[in-house]
Design an enzyme around this catalytic site. Structure first.
Site, PDB file in Angstrom:
ATOM      1  N   THR A   1      19.890  13.135   8.546  1.00  0.00           N
ATOM      2  CA  THR A   1      20.750  12.606   7.478  1.00  0.00           C
ATOM      3  C   THR A   1      22.093  13.333   7.424  1.00  0.00           C
ATOM      4  OG1 THR A   1      19.669  14.132   5.952  1.00  0.00           O
ATOM      5  CG2 THR A   1      18.867  11.866   5.955  1.00  0.00           C
TER       6      THR A   1
ATOM      7  N   GLY B   1      13.081  25.256  17.048  1.00  0.00           N
ATOM      8  CA  GLY B   1      13.442  24.318  15.989  1.00  0.00           C
ATOM      9  C   GLY B   1      13.694  24.994  14.666  1.00  0.00           C
TER      10      GLY B   1
ATOM     11  N   ASP C   1      22.101  23.068   9.838  1.00  0.00           N
ATOM     12  CA  ASP C   1      21.538  24.347  10.286  1.00  0.00           C
ATOM     13  C   ASP C   1      22.379  25.524   9.781  1.00  0.00           C
ATOM     14  OD1 ASP C   1      20.038  22.505  11.587  1.00  0.00           O
ATOM     15  OD2 ASP C   1      20.768  22.960  13.588  1.00  0.00           O
TER      16      ASP C   1
HETATM   17  C1  GLA Z   1      19.171  19.434  14.356  1.00  0.00           C
HETATM   18  C2  GLA Z   1      20.658  19.420  14.082  1.00  0.00           C
HETATM   19  C3  GLA Z   1      20.956  19.218  12.595  1.00  0.00           C
HETATM   20  C4  GLA Z   1      20.205  18.014  12.040  1.00  0.00           C
HETATM   21  C5  GLA Z   1      18.736  18.039  12.462  1.00  0.00           C
HETATM   22  C6  GLA Z   1      18.014  16.768  12.123  1.00  0.00           C
HETATM   23  O1  GLA Z   1      18.590  20.556  13.754  1.00  0.00           O
HETATM   24  O2  GLA Z   1      21.248  20.625  14.538  1.00  0.00           O
HETATM   25  O3  GLA Z   1      22.343  19.092  12.393  1.00  0.00           O
HETATM   26  O4  GLA Z   1      20.827  16.811  12.436  1.00  0.00           O
HETATM   27  O5  GLA Z   1      18.589  18.250  13.869  1.00  0.00           O
HETATM   28  O6  GLA Z   1      17.992  16.574  10.746  1.00  0.00           O
END
Ligand code: GLA
Length: 384
Positions: free
Chosen positions: A33, A121, A169
């Site tokens: 999003t 992640g 992030d």
């Molecule tokens: C990764 C990207 C973020 C976001 C997520 C999905 O972590 O770095 O910016 O788009 O995926 O929500």
């Protein structure tokens, strides 16, 4: 922190002048999003990356990872291109992003120590970018607002590394708050409110240990799908700028004007925005079971609409439905491998982790790594 300062002194023979720290993050709800100017519920975790620094004369920088003893050196005048597979790209990228904002830093000796699992992640790259940025701020007297540091980190990903990610992030690493989830708005780039997980519950991460080769191109493809749908909706209603301005009802109404695969992708994003607010409501009402069900719903939508899950993540989430003590689970972050998050009763967390690991191994023949996550505070820096 004192460990890292000691390691630094022993290795470089001088004392650092600042130590910065930036946590990894967990996306709790609101998948893909952020770059659609939507909403997320996220948290900074207890695991962080520390960055110590001492300015030096000349143009040559030395940077050491004290966890594995790897060291890189680079010249400030030769960092225009990232080097494949080099972890210092995330630091060099920060220097380039600052340069593009008219800010030059001097040479430095630097050291890092991180407890954020790599490629899991939990945004180890954002933790490195933000800790480097905060260390530079202290060492070279750079005054940028926190949100600008988040944009510097995003710029590293978008421009230096070629991943068209959003602000989630770096923003979560900077604005995270101890013991609270943050509800963020990625149009105004602000935290709208914080909401606590009820006492007695915690988040467990289960790493699928899968990283597909095409993660970056798949990620960028998803972003293009979203942008195409936003453009089609803009043609219908000029007030629509991004998917943030679209409801699922509106998408359904104009379904036949959109490519079906793109429609499904957009349904996921729009549904996630809706689930973020439902989730905050449920937490505020103390309905943790309802909140857990939203996590499962989010995963279903990743799997069926956005196509960013994989069999390993599906297996971890499926197992979560049958092991006692878990209220909900979903993939978290970009997807295509990476991690799942599991909302569990804290008293059962150890047993849950063990049972999940065993069941996953039985089903897939592969290991999963589980991590009990404390929700931590956002990034900080101290001058020594
Ligand atoms: C990764 C990207 C973020 C976001 C997520 C999905 O972590 O770095 O910016 O788009 O995926 O929500």
């Amino acid at each position: 922190m004192s460990n890292l300062v000691e390691f630094f002194k022993q290795h470089y023979g001088q004392a650092p002048i600042a130590v910065a720290s930036a946590p990894g993050r967990l996306e709790i709800l609101g998948n893909h999003t952020d770059y659609n100017e939507g909403f997320t519920l996220s948290a900074a975790v207890g695991q962080n990356t520390q960055f110590v620094i001492a300015p030096v004369a000349g143009r040559k920088c030395r940077l050491r990872d004290f966890r594995d003893g790897s060291q890189v050196e680079f010249d400030l005048d030769h960092i225009d291109q990232p080097r494949p597979g080099d972890w210092s790209n995330y630091v060099k990228g920060v220097i380039i992003e600052l340069r593009q904002r008219g800010i030059e830093i001097g040479a430095f000796d630097g050291g890092i120590l991180s407890t954020v699992p790599l490629s899991a992640g939990m945004s180890s790259s954002a933790a490195l970018e933000v800790s480097a940025g905060f260390a530079f701020a202290a060492a070279f007297d750079i005054a940028l607002p926190p949100v600008e540091w988040a944009k510097v980190g995003r710029g590293v990903e978008n421009n230096y590394m070629g991943l068209k990610s959003g602000l989630l992030d770096q923003f979560s690493s900077i604005y995270g708050q101890a013991d609270a989830l943050i509800l963020s708005d990625f149009r105004s780039n602000e935290v709208l409110k914080t909401v606590a997980l009820p006492h007695g519950y915690m988040i467990v991460v289960a790493n699928s240990m899968v990283k597909h080769n095409l993660v970056d191109s798949e990620y960028n493809d998803r972003r293009h799908s979203c942008e195409r749908v936003a453009a089609a909706m803009h043609a219908v209603d000029p007030k629509v700028k991004t998917l943030r301005d679209v409801s699922s009802a509106m998408l359904n109404e104009y379904k036949d004007r959109i490519d079906h695969a793109d429609y499904l992708k957009a349904m996921h994003v729009v549904g996630e925005d809706e689930r973020v607010f439902l989730g905050v409501d449920l937490l505020e009402k103390g309905d943790i079971k309802g909140f857990g069900r939203l996590l499962f719903a989010s995963h279903e939508s990743s799997k069926n609409n956005f196509a960013n899950s994989c069999p390993e993540l599906d297996c971890l989430v499926e197992l979560a439905t049958s092991i006692p003590g878990c209220l909900g689970a979903r993939l978290s972050g970009g997807g295509f491998g990476g991690i799942s998050i599991h909302l569990v009763e804290a008293a059962q967390a150890d047993t849950y982790c063990r049972r999940l690991e065993e069941a996953y191994r039985l089903q897939t023949g592969k290991p999963t790594e589980t991590i009990k996550c404390a929700i931590g505070a956002g990034a900080s820096v101290v001058k020594l």
